[in-house]
Scaffold this motif. Structure first.
Motif, PDB file in Angstrom:
ATOM      1  N   LYS A   2     -20.632  -3.359  -8.793  1.00 19.01           N
ATOM      2  CA  LYS A   2     -19.367  -3.927  -8.639  1.00 19.01           C
ATOM      3  C   LYS A   2     -18.220  -3.715  -9.724  1.00 19.01           C
ATOM      4  O   LYS A   2     -17.276  -3.674  -9.413  1.00 19.01           O
ATOM      5  CB  LYS A   2     -19.665  -5.527  -8.803  1.00 19.01           C
ATOM      6  CG  LYS A   2     -20.572  -6.259  -7.535  1.00 19.01           C
ATOM      7  CD  LYS A   2     -20.232  -7.521  -7.367  1.00 19.01           C
ATOM      8  CE  LYS A   2     -21.209  -8.151  -6.179  1.00 19.01           C
ATOM      9  NZ  LYS A   2     -21.285  -9.628  -6.158  1.00 19.01           N
ATOM     10  N   ASP A   3     -18.992  -3.325 -11.059  1.00 17.98           N
ATOM     11  CA  ASP A   3     -17.946  -3.022 -12.009  1.00 17.98           C
ATOM     12  C   ASP A   3     -17.333  -1.729 -11.712  1.00 17.98           C
ATOM     13  O   ASP A   3     -16.010  -1.559 -11.873  1.00 17.98           O
ATOM     14  CB  ASP A   3     -18.795  -2.787 -13.326  1.00 17.98           C
ATOM     15  CG  ASP A   3     -17.991  -2.991 -14.724  1.00 17.98           C
ATOM     16  OD1 ASP A   3     -16.996  -3.744 -14.332  1.00 17.98           O
ATOM     17  OD2 ASP A   3     -18.311  -2.647 -15.587  1.00 17.98           O
ATOM     18  N   SER A   5     -16.812  -0.386  -8.635  1.00 18.96           N
ATOM     19  CA  SER A   5     -15.840  -0.840  -7.678  1.00 18.96           C
ATOM     20  C   SER A   5     -14.529  -1.072  -7.922  1.00 18.96           C
ATOM     21  O   SER A   5     -13.677  -0.867  -7.698  1.00 18.96           O
ATOM     22  CB  SER A   5     -16.643  -1.662  -6.438  1.00 18.96           C
ATOM     23  OG  SER A   5     -17.763  -1.008  -5.773  1.00 18.96           O
ATOM     24  N   ALA A   6     -14.819  -2.164  -8.960  1.00 23.57           N
ATOM     25  CA  ALA A   6     -13.438  -2.851  -9.567  1.00 23.57           C
ATOM     26  C   ALA A   6     -12.610  -1.900 -10.135  1.00 23.57           C
ATOM     27  O   ALA A   6     -11.344  -1.608 -10.134  1.00 23.57           O
ATOM     28  CB  ALA A   6     -13.784  -3.925 -10.470  1.00 23.57           C
TER      29      ALA A   6
END
Length: 74
Positions: A2-3, A5-6
C-alpha cells in the motif's frame, strides 16, 4: 504494498500538475530538415547536404493549417 501504491499515485499526481493547460497548447508539429534549391552550381546542393537545417512549424488552428513556416537555425 500500500505504501508503494501511495507513492506511485503521489508521483502521478505531481506529474499531472506539471502538464500545462491543454487549451494553451497549439496542435501541430515541429521538425528540422535540409532543403535543396536545385540551382546549377550551388555548392551546398552539390555536396549532397543541401541548405539548412531549417525548422518547420506546422500548426492547425481550427480548419486552417499553416503547413510550412520556415525558420532558419542561426
Amino acid at each position: 504494498m500500500k505504501d508503494e501504491s501511495a507513492q506511485l499515485i503521489a508521483s502521478r499526481e505531481k506529474l499531472v500538475r506539471q502538464i500545462p493547460d491543454l487549451s494553451t497548447i497549439l496542435p501541430g508539429s515541429l521538425l528540422t530538415r535540409m532543403v535543396r534549391c536545385n540551382k546549377p552550381g550551388c555548392r551546398f546542393c552539390e555536396k549532397g547536404k543541401g541548405h539548412g537545417p531549417i525548422v518547420i512549424l506546422s500548426v492547425s488552428l481550427g480548419t486552417v493549417r499553416c503547413a510550412r513556416c520556415k525558420f532558419p537555425l542561426r
